[in-house]
Enzyme design. Structure first.
Site, mmCIF file in Angstrom:
data_model
loop_
_atom_site.group_PDB
_atom_site.id
_atom_site.type_symbol
_atom_site.label_atom_id
_atom_site.label_comp_id
_atom_site.label_asym_id
_atom_site.label_seq_id
_atom_site.Cartn_x
_atom_site.Cartn_y
_atom_site.Cartn_z
ATOM 1 N N GLU A 152 0.807 -1.232 0.000
ATOM 2 C CA GLU A 152 0.000 0.000 0.000
ATOM 3 C C GLU A 152 0.836 1.276 0.000
ATOM 4 O O GLU A 152 0.649 2.158 0.849
ATOM 5 C CB GLU A 152 -0.990 -0.019 1.172
ATOM 6 C CG GLU A 152 -1.891 -1.259 1.112
ATOM 7 C CD GLU A 152 -3.079 -1.250 2.079
ATOM 8 O OE1 GLU A 152 -3.228 -0.277 2.838
ATOM 9 O OE2 GLU A 152 -3.875 -2.206 2.027
ATOM 10 N N GLU A 198 -5.057 -8.601 -0.649
ATOM 11 C CA GLU A 198 -5.796 -8.439 0.619
ATOM 12 C C GLU A 198 -7.236 -8.085 0.295
ATOM 13 O O GLU A 198 -7.477 -7.241 -0.580
ATOM 14 C CB GLU A 198 -5.252 -7.271 1.470
ATOM 15 C CG GLU A 198 -3.943 -7.505 2.163
ATOM 16 C CD GLU A 198 -3.547 -6.291 3.039
ATOM 17 O OE1 GLU A 198 -4.428 -5.491 3.413
ATOM 18 O OE2 GLU A 198 -2.339 -6.159 3.303
#
Lengths: 503, 503, 503, 503
Positions: free
Chosen positions: B160, B278
């Site tokens: 991220e 995810e």
């Protein structure tokens, strides 16, 4: 509907005698892995103290042989298997209650046998050799396990000698002789070893009286009296697969216990302990009642009350690894076991497990209910509803008013009945597969788990009103545990916000 | 009520992509026994192919140190812990999907960290040393596990980087640099190793496009594109213990998947695989929704349909052994795990287990139902009923008309809903004990078992009418299996005689 | 002393046929826990592919019964035990090589039996019922385990029908009839199932020729030829406990293999595979040679070379859990097993374990040595020194000049000989306890571990001079592994300082 | 050579105090699987009663946090991890000896830390909050484990406060304050809980005297006195990997014990128990001496004699799962552990295991030998040969004349020395691989097994002459067990016939 008020002011002691002993198929089966898997399960959840089974001296355990060495016949004593068996018992934290029998072929006076596995039920051809066998064997036990250990093993002489199929001609005088020789041989090894008999089944209770008078008269040692108890009549139908039998009411077994206790009380040895070394509903290893919830509810009262009259009672048997009537022909075949083949617990297994979780302080007891307090202050009860009739319905409600200490309680209820923890029923739905596949076994195991219901309840001025309904042949186990509510410690908690109006 | 007719004539393939990968707390936690106990449980019942977590290069795994030897600072590479961790993964039949990050303190250019466990999220102070670290580490993997094994491990660069808390300033150019150096280092070790990125979370999907153009322009290797997906908004309330968030409808996640896939399709690398490394409902490790049946039903449609648009999607995470927001403060704390502390399966665990038992031939699928055929001819379906509202009710009925081959079928149904397989609810009844005692844990485990219902049914001219009602937030798993009825082989069978009129 | 130079330039393939199959006591013993414990050990360290034993149709497995239902006698097929047995085999990753026999009592034409456990060795009283039994049984296997699995199980018809004690009158014509009916019944279930015979022991090899001509003439299916091989003569002394026999030289067994292979080559089916479905030194289960290091060294050459002439050879047997001559009368009793009672490995166990760790590339082989290369580049060799004489001495030196790649090698040597890994000798020192206590068993297990010696050596211009001495009846296993020396990476290392002059 | 005559007439009691307690790496490591695997091994073979380690209050166990709830900072007590840790200890049959320390960051008055894992060693910023922390924690222990259990846990306050790196400024007055507050807090929870200190290391023994006078003067509770003992000087060389230190002679440690005991005897509390809560040769976790046989022989005399002067002494530590000096950089790194990484027992492990198998009746003891009698009548002795010099040789012979009851004895000898049970040496031969592969680990485990030698010997008129030679740094364990010779029961036995002249 009437209410039972349980204030907890008057209590009695509930001794868990039901877990003192359990029966097993012949000892030779204890070599098997599946047998030991079942024993492990039973010991984890119930934890019996003793185990008793036939066949110590049977030829598959093979302790006694006669061999020829340099032209001379002589006995050879082989402890290879019995050591492995007793090692395994002790490793599973269970001691043998040693049944002396049946007759090694080489030592037998006749050829009469019993069971698929052909236990020889005739007297020894030579009592001197028998005596030696007993002494050598008992000495070996002491050498291997130590005297302190073996002093804790009751030795019971033979099995049901009052039946012609278990003892040639049911010859009482011959049995007394066998008893005397054997008991004296054991005491000769060490006087503190414990011996007893006559291990009869019901129907000939005068044997008890005669046996004790015989012991007194002949000065024969006896440390306990033993007998068996079943509540089934002769079968009204037998098939290749099954026996079907009429069952007496559960009270019948309690009556049997009390009447024999009375006989002992009036004997020359009124203080002797009384051991029920076998009991069950049916005495047949192929009566399907053993697979049903009825078997569990039926025996509930025995577990609750039998300890009042007997010193030990031993459920026959812990596992369906059992061969009296040939190798089991199907996974469910009416076997005695608490555990069915493939390690599936039957309803009666849960009955024992539930009773095992009771407390030792009895708050209340009647013919369908026992309520106890446990050391941690929680209340644990078992209730049951025996229905020996066809059809639906037959529900029973029980209303309790229980004194409780806590403001709030967590109530956990586990149910076994016709619909739950009844793998036998699911097996029928599957088409009664004789030799189920692994996936079917998995489903049967899942189906063997009791139904769980939980709730949180508030008491009212120190009382809890607890009402519950028992379905047909339900045995239910209820635990009432104080709640220490930690909810306020979760600052800002608001479950509604998990899915709030914002969603 | 309308009926769904499933003739089985037209089928599609149902690939079980939901079990390709699962998330984990930082790798250092994989040293813990409880972590591995949970992994064992998950692998037995679901069997994920890959596992992905943060922290490969974090200081608790400790691969990178700088030490002074004879007055000279130099790197020391320590594989003691990562070997133990990857050995354990492979022993549990799961491979690492290797996330490269975060920054070892000694190699970091800054001090910014994330999480309780303080993962450093700054670029390397020296890209040369970083490159060496990557090469040494990957070479070590090959030396220990073999090239053929490591070629099957995707390497994903960072986590991220589009968020300022995961990558300093969310600096895109810096990330592309990190990506390039790292990917090229890995390919330098062996060109067939697989690399990918940019591992962003939602909200900045232009990164995807930019990233792929960057790779094309700079001729940087890329073997897969990765992104994360959650369907929760910013919290509308946070407490010391919990986050409460609004959830989008389940379709939202599928839209996210499809729109990114579309971006890839239109990129210079339209054929690249797309990995969701995810996903979950909430991205918070303390949102109690994760503990609820709602989480399971919510994700059911994702498990059913996401494989249409993505090549891999990885539930975040398999276990509540997880520390991002400090050590868990209570057994139920809103963690991501399929398995709660003490090894208690949550509702979403069962969702995965149910889907895992589906067949790979899809007979029918809609937004609340998937019906499959298994290789053995049985039918297996999962149905669900998402209710994101307070209160009772909200039941849904489903009516199926299923073509079956067998005359009779055994139907096995397992249910997870607000009342069943919901240990979170029972824990509330217990007073939400933060640190439950062993007996409480046992009860919670019992309460985590789905409700089982079974029946035997006859088909009608090759069809089975199967109707069932879903309660609020129920996910149900139904298996329809042909019965081979062996009942007639039990000669003389008559269940009524178990308790006949003779009784 | 001469030197063997092994340059590694010419290599052959060493196929590990010795691990294709192993023998077992009668199948009914596979229900026992100790049996399965031994099987687990053997599979972990050796990993046989198939297992073969007598007694599939013996009454203790109990597949065939005749029962009376409504006054009519009819067969009942019980797979309770055989399912449990084959389930266990497959769970231990070993497949049955299915020996069809002996005769169920109810189906037997006579009463002649063999062994303590009384296997009936007479032809069926009714070949039609026999045929049905075979078909029902094989069909059950396919239903339970799947066709693909069962197609991998060779079916061998009967055992040693050329001996009067294994087949009534050793009646060849009757055997051919049995073979034909059985083989055709199996092929009728599925034509791809594999059948073979005649499973004879040595001494009547004309049976092989006759059998194959019979099959050709009568068009009877045959997929493999099987025979047994032992190298012991008739006992020159038997006692109540033991057989003592003269052993031929090891070459004798190889000659047996080659001569039968030659017979097959000249038969109508020259391409048939040839299976030695039993072999060992002595054919007696009470010959103490089986417990000795001699048994291991004796068989070493067979393991090394037999694969040249036969397609499978099966050591008789893996475990001393075995009952042909009654229940074992002492922990060491001369049983066939690789593993003695209580799970103690015998010398021959290690022989198999050592050969199992060889590589599949053979660098050199003679009558006392095999040198192989493993996939990881290391060299592994087994050497042995057969001494069939009384007394001390008899050492042999072996001098090898081995081409090696590495500068330094780590040499690991494991030794089994009269003094090491010889628990039988330690048991003698203990006073030959028949039924040893747990502490004695522990000592025997410790005494069953091969002696380990290790060293680090430098090569010289690509060669390693490796000399070692074999004691009497030693089998030694040597691994030569390249050293990657990391010592220089320990900066400042100086072992002398652990106890320096400062002390 | 002189002879030691052991008639067995005068005996003393050998109390096994060496197994009362063992040290551990910080408690947080007890969450790890490898840690618990090592603990299992140690408990099986040695069975320590107590375990003591640092870090109960360290932030990785995380008991103490300060959190903000509704704007107010307040403590939060988290027992998630400590419950898991203590549950595991008790499950392994070992109790905590609870060291109170170090300081939770949030409660610390300063930032000074110790070790790689940064234990804070400053006093509490607020003694009131500290007191509450102690009370809440101890109360939690009692609630979870019961008062009877926790009454058996000694509470020791802090660790080595006499060192500036373990306690800020080694401030004695501050320590006494900490001690007082903590001890009183514990006693306030329950007066029967046990408290003690000052847990100093050697070099400042006046602290002992001062501490006890302080307790008397201020009426502060104290139930035991504790101190540490090492026999190594400051390192004469340190490297990135290792510490090298001079060792005192073993007697030095016994002198330390006696002199402190003397101080206590002369204090106001002369009857207080004296606990050595840490001891070892070197106090460094990277001194390779810990991996050597020297470490074992060196400590042998301590295990033999220390119990004369102290009530408990606790080897530091049971396992190399330990992180004080960073994550271990190689499998052998000089760690304190009895067990090396990957579960490999070191020589000192066997020392403890040998002593654990001694009897409790001491027949003879000197500075290189202890001879005991066990309950079963057998004799068990440990002998050792400390050689703190370079080079070969240094053998020592020991000649014993032992009174024995039996005619024949079985002698079992196990040896640890430079050549045997010394995996550290084999690891050097392998090239000191830092991160060994599974096959290397297997070899190291094999190399960690003591050399076994056995023989059968006859006594002479009730005496056994037992001579044996100890190699350099050998510790040997010898058991002399009566033989009950069963050989004559094997009728016709003649081992020569196994390979007779007939061959």
């Amino acid at each position: 509907m009437s209410q039972i008020v349980i204030s907890g002011e008057k209590t009695t002691k509930f001794e868990k005698k039901f877990k003192l002993c359990v029966g097993t198929g012949r000892l030779g089966l204890a070599l098997q892995k599946e047998y030991l898997d079942h024993l492990k399960l039973v010991q984890e959840k119930i934890g019996f103290a003793y185990i008793r089974g036939h066949g110590l001296l049977h030829d598959d355990v093979g302790i006694y042989r006669e061999v020829e060495i340099e032209g001379k016949k002589q006995p050879f004593y082989n402890f290879t298997y019995i050591d492995r068996i007793f090692d395994a018992f002790l490793a599973h934290n269970i001691r043998p209650l040693v049944e002396i029998g049946f007759m090694p072929k080489a030592l037998a006076s006749g050829t009469q046998t019993i069971f698929y596995w052909e236990g020889n039920v005739t007297p020894p051809k030579d009592y001197k050799q028998w005596e030696t066998l007993i002494k050598v064997t008992v000495r070996h036990f002491i050498e291997r396990y130590g005297l302190e250990e073996v002093k804790q093993w009751p030795f019971e002489i033979w099995n049901e000698p009052n039946l012609v199929n278990f003892w040639k001609n049911a010859d009482r005088a011959e049995y007394f002789k066998l008893y005397q020789v054997t008991a004296e041989a054991i005491k000769a090894v060490h006087p503190e070893l414990k011996v007893g008999g006559p291990a009869i089944c019901g129907g000939s209770d005068h044997w008890i009286t005669d046996f004790l008078h015989f012991c007194e008269r002949e000065n024969v040692p006896v440390d306990f009296v033993s007998r068996h108890a079943y509540t089934s009549a002769k079968p009204h139908k037998t098939t290749f697969e099954y026996y079907y039998q009429k069952l007496e009411q559960p009270e019948d077994m309690l009556h049997q216990f009390r009447s024999v206790r009375e006989l002992i009380n009036q004997s020359p040895f009124p203080d002797l302990p009384f051991y029920i070394t076998e009991y069950n509903t049916s005495y047949s290893p192929v009566n399907p009642v053993h697979d049903t919830p009825l078997n569990a509810v039926y025996l509930a009262r025995i577990l609750s009350e039998a300890g009042d009259s007997v010193d030990l009672f031993s459920y026959w048997t812990f596992s369906d690894v059992f061969e009296e009537a040939d190798i089991p022909k199907a996974i469910f075949h009416g076997g005695f076991g608490l555990v069915a083949l493939h390690g599936i617990p039957k309803p009666t297994f849960h009955l024992f497990s539930f009773f095992n979780q009771l407390g030792e302080t009895c708050l209340y007891r009647d013919d369908r209910l026992i309520v106890t307090k446990r050391d941690d202050g929680s209340i644990a009860l078992v209730a049951w509803n025996v229905v020996m009739e066809e059809g639906d319905g037959f529900e029973q409600q029980i209303n309790l008013k229980l004194a409780i200490d806590a403001k709030e309680v967590f109530i956990k209820r586990q149910t076994v009945d016709e619909q739950h923890a009844n793998p036998w029923r699911v097996w029928q739905q599957m088409g009664r597969p004789r030799f189920p596949k692994p996936a079917q076994v998995d489903t049967l195991k899942e189906a063997a788990i009791p139904l769980l219901r939980t709730e949180k309840r508030e008491g009212l001025q120190g009382w809890l009103l607890l009402s519950f309904t028992l379905t047909k042949n339900e045995v239910t186990f209820i635990e009432v545990m104080p709640v220490k509510d930690e909810t306020p410690t979760y600052a800002g908690l608001d479950d509604r916000l998990i899915i709030s109006e914002h969603n």
